[in-house]
Design an enzyme around this catalytic site. Structure first.
Site, mmCIF file in Angstrom:
data_model
loop_
_atom_site.group_PDB
_atom_site.id
_atom_site.type_symbol
_atom_site.label_atom_id
_atom_site.label_comp_id
_atom_site.label_asym_id
_atom_site.label_seq_id
_atom_site.Cartn_x
_atom_site.Cartn_y
_atom_site.Cartn_z
ATOM 1 N N GLU A 276 -9.510 6.580 3.798
ATOM 2 C CA GLU A 276 -10.586 5.954 4.269
ATOM 3 C C GLU A 276 -9.486 4.716 4.787
ATOM 4 O OE1 GLU A 276 -10.122 5.806 1.143
ATOM 5 O OE2 GLU A 276 -9.653 3.665 0.945
ATOM 6 N N SER B 8 1.544 -10.125 -0.528
ATOM 7 C CA SER B 8 1.299 -8.345 -0.471
ATOM 8 C C SER B 8 1.435 -7.797 0.745
ATOM 9 C CB SER B 8 -0.254 -8.289 -0.813
ATOM 10 O OG SER B 8 -1.132 -8.976 -0.140
ATOM 11 N N LYS C 226 0.845 -1.467 -0.002
ATOM 12 C CA LYS C 226 0.138 -0.218 -0.069
ATOM 13 C C LYS C 226 0.795 1.182 0.092
ATOM 14 C CE LYS C 226 -4.474 -1.489 1.563
ATOM 15 N NZ LYS C 226 -4.214 -2.869 2.066
HETATM 16 C C1 LIG Z 1 -5.367 -3.888 1.478
HETATM 17 C C2 LIG Z 1 -4.554 -5.130 1.471
HETATM 18 C C3 LIG Z 1 -4.804 -6.278 0.450
HETATM 19 C C4 LIG Z 1 -6.179 -5.738 -0.488
HETATM 20 O O1 LIG Z 1 -6.028 -4.899 -1.294
HETATM 21 P P1 LIG Z 1 -5.760 -4.733 -2.527
HETATM 22 O O2 LIG Z 1 -6.145 -3.579 -3.173
HETATM 23 O O3 LIG Z 1 -6.607 -5.739 -3.247
HETATM 24 O O4 LIG Z 1 -4.290 -5.065 -3.094
HETATM 25 C C5 LIG Z 1 -4.081 -7.113 0.173
HETATM 26 N N1 LIG Z 1 -3.121 -7.475 0.993
HETATM 27 C C6 LIG Z 1 -2.606 -6.746 2.041
HETATM 28 C C7 LIG Z 1 -1.527 -7.259 2.922
HETATM 29 C C8 LIG Z 1 -3.316 -5.439 2.336
HETATM 30 O O5 LIG Z 1 -3.001 -4.589 3.256
#
Ligand SMILES: *Cc1c(COP(=O)(O)O)cnc(C)c1O
Length: 393
Positions: A111, A377, A89
């Site tokens: 948000e 992610s 993010k």
């Molecule tokens: C917020 C988040 C997601 C989901 O958000 P996307 O916009 O679909 O990538 C996935 N993995 C992590 C670690 C997150 O913090």
């Protein structure tokens, strides 16, 4: 069929801009200037420098040998979990705040659901010395104590939202309302590839550094710059958009998306928006939405707060409906199992969101020589309370 954004901000049938009258000018202004700004040398230089020296990029592309043996293919992990603040993010938060600065804005809105985007935005705001207000559902404020404290320590104002279900959707509505009251000096940093045009495209571009790096890293490690499969989880779809970005029109690469099945797609406790959703408009764009016959939002459920969203970015609705991407719903128990598996055999504790992508590996029939790149992610620190509760599952 080529995957591309048209001049009105649509991917096929999905996308567009459905915004309140009072924000019309903001969206016009943003649509007109965002490409010029983010493609300028001055922007690229500052963005690249911060991604390198502040976020810690490039994130490694790690060949996970034991996981590969388990899955029966060559599995590489794209380590977004190693970024500053623990997830992908931050790439987007920094991109958007640099854009806000160049547009002369002085106040930042965001948000947040689990608090990850709130922390990333508060971090970027501290770095840029900008005022930051984060809207967060009251239920989430109670559930995410540590992230709330981090945002406060970073200097942000956290506003608990008491309308609706007091979760992410309600926080998004309130942030929009605030923006309507301060259209002149305020920039709204959206946390995923959702919302009215140009947000989905803008967020995808800021996250596209992920696939840009994958190309280079695969070339070095595999002698070819593309994999056979890309795998990512989708909440709103930003890490998936970044992972797929430079391969969207490369037919050699199969795209796999894992969405949150919750307790199962045939129960009412699910967040599998692509599987269960119907066409509708949510937060400014036409996409797939979990809604009843009257267009009222059905509250989503997932064990993972980051995937618990009743919509999906328009790019992903398009990829799914045209068959370009394969979408696999992954249930809570499957994600948990995959998290414990990765931790045990690779020594990496993944975020619960990323664990959905990991679980999807078990549902695809790979050939042993297939090269698979999966985006981790985020890291699992924030999910420890959930993992602890499930140690014996
Ligand atoms: C917020 C988040 C997601 C989901 O958000 P996307 O916009 O679909 O990538 C996935 N993995 C992590 C670690 C997150 O913090």
């Amino acid at each position: 069929m080529k995957v591309e954004l048209d001049a009105n901000g649509y991917y096929g049938r999905f996308g567009g801009s459905f915004v309140p009258e009072i924000l019309h000018r903001n969206f016009e202004e943003l649509s007109k200037c965002y490409l010029e700004i983010i493609n300028s040398e001055d922007f690229k230089e500052e963005f690249d420098m911060l991604l390198r020296d502040y976020v810690g990029r490039p994130s490694p592309l790690y060949l996970a040998k034991r996981l590969s043996a388990e899955i029966g293919a060559k599995v590489y992990l794209k380590r977004e979990d190693l970024n500053h603040t623990g997830a992908h993010k931050i790439n987007n938060a920094i991109g958007q705040i640099l854009l806000a600065k160049r547009m002369g804005k002085t106040r930042i809105l965001a948000e947040t659901g689990a608090g990850q985007h709130g922390v990333a935005t508060a971090t970027a705001a501290a770095l840029m010395n900008m005022q930051c207000v984060v809207y967060m559902g009251e239920t989430d404020v109670e559930r995410q104590f540590l992230n709330v404290q981090k945002m406060k320590m970073l200097g942000a104002t956290v506003v608990p939202v008491t309308s609706g279900n007091k979760t992410l959707k309600d926080a998004t509505n309130e942030a929009f309302r605030d923006w309507c009251n301060h259209p002149e000096d305020t920039f709204y940093i959206i946390g995923s590839a959702v919302g009215a045009h140009p947000y989905p495209d803008m967020v995808a571009r800021f996250q596209s550094v992920i696939s840009e790096e994958i190309k280079k890293q695969l070339m070095e490690q595999e002698g070819r710059d593309y994999p056979d499969y890309l795998v990512a989880c989708v909440g709103g779809g930003s890490n998936a958009a970044g992972t797929f970005y430079h391969y969207l029109n490369d037919e050699r690469v199969k795209l796999i998306e894992a969405e949150a099945g919750g307790l199962g797609v045939d129960t009412d406790k699910t967040a599998a928006t692509i599987y269960c959703g119907t066409e509708g408009i949510l937060h400014g764009s036409r996409s797939l939405v979990m809604q009843d016959e009257d267009g009222q939002i059905i509250e989503p459920y997932s064990i993972s707060a980051g995937l618990d969203y009743p919509g999906i970015g328009p790019l992903h609705a398009h990829l799914a409906k045209t068959g370009r991407a394969e979408v696999l719903p992954i249930n809570d128990d499957e994600a948990l199992k995959a998290a414990f598996e990765l931790t045990k055999i690779e020594g990496i504790i993944p975020a619960l969101e990323s664990s959905h992508a990991l679980a999807a590996l078990h549902k695809v029939k790979f050939k042993p020589e297939d090269v698979v790149v999966l985006t981790v992610s985020g890291r699992g620190d924030k999910d420890m309370p959930t993992y602890i509760k499930n140690f014996n599952v």
